[in-house]
Write a protein that holds these residues in place. Structure first.
Motif: not given
Length: 307
Positions: A70-83
């Motif tokens: 949850i924390e990583a998904n919420n904090k690195y939102r752009a990274n998770f989408l783009y990568e």
């Protein structure tokens, strides 16, 4: 897939990819193409095109992804989408361009609506709003599912996708900032035991319910589907049984042998209230899980923390 077929496992160093490699090797497949992220950047379009042109794999398991809790998904939102979009776009498209016979794409059960009816059927995809904390990751994975579906419809490809439930097992991540709930709990209770902490603090209320599948069971299911399934429905893979986060905490506390208390930080988010998959389809295709939760957690804890 024949034993001599050339098979590319994208993301082979991760928890899912390494389980797939173990399964394939166990079944006698030796012509595996494996590249680390340092050797092949899957977000780089030209690098992926060059790789497929040079290697020409016949089959692809697409397990590479940017993942986290949850924390990583919420904090690195752009990274998770783009990568994740870039990885999927490149591998799926080049698999089509270079004539891959069959591809299996690993999606995730988190792509279902936050308040989907339980248990969640495959047909519930895109019928409601997503869980806000992991929306970017979910949108990327939905795009991957739809790429497989529409490449099949337009080009006659044989690309299938699967939606595993929450996973655990060898090669999981145990970083407390980025890991999923089960490995994070294992680490917290283990460290609390040996530092003799009076209590372990956990996020949320403990009331959400989750389903957990050992990654070796997932590898068995993926192997089975690569041989038995063709279609545009993304297949749920799970156990069909769930457990509350509080019950999970008590179970892990018992397995670890921690004697202190559990404290719940209710200011932290719970995420989706319940996420249980309907596994009727994969059962009808001849596969069921074999590793029970308590047995699987005991094995993981021993391998990761006691050896």
């Amino acid at each position: 897939m024949e034993k001599r077929s050339k098979i590319y496992v994208a993301g082979h160093t991760g928890m899912v990819g390494s389980a797939l490699v173990r399964k394939l090797q166990k079944e006698g497949y030796s012509n595996l193409v494996l590249k680390t992220s340092c050797e092949l950047d899957l977000t780089n379009q030209s690098a992926v095109e060059s790789f497929f042109r040079n290697e020409n794999p016949e089959y692809v398991f697409l397990a590479a992804a940017r993942v986290g809790g949850i924390e990583a998904n919420n904090k690195y939102r752009a990274n998770f989408l783009y990568e994740n979009l870039m990885i999927q776009n490149n591998v799926i498209h080049q698999s089509y361009v270079h004539g891959v016979k069959k591809l299996l794409f690993l999606a995730s059960s988190c792509i279902y609506p936050k308040l989907a009816p339980q248990p969640i059927k495959e047909e519930y995809l895109l019928t409601g709003k997503l869980e806000p904390t992991n929306e970017p990751y979910a949108i990327a994975k939905i795009a991957g599912v739809k790429m497989c579906e529409n490449y099949n419809l337009q080009y006659g490809s044989n690309f299938i996708s699967v939606m595993p439930t929450n996973l655990y097992g060898p090669n999981d991540h145990y970083d407390l900032k980025t890991s999923h709930v089960l490995p994070a709990m294992l680490r917290r209770f283990h460290e609390a035991k040996f530092s003799q902490k009076e209590f372990v603090e956990l996020w949320g209320s403990g009331t959400p319910r989750r389903e957990f599948l050992h990654v070796d069971d997932l590898a068995e299911a993926c192997y089975h589907l690569m041989h038995k399934y063709e279609g545009n429905v993304s297949v749920n893979i799970g156990t069909g049984k769930d457990i509350s986060i509080e019950e999970l905490a008590i179970l892990i506390k018992e397995i670890v042998g921690y004697k202190g208390e559990i404290s719940w930080d209710t200011t932290k988010p719970d995420g989706t209230p319940r996420k249980l998959l309907d596994v009727s389809l994969i059962h009808s295709l001849g596969w069921k899980h074999s590793i029970k939760l308590k047995e699987g957690i005991k094995k993981v804890y021993k391998e990761r923390f006691l050896n």
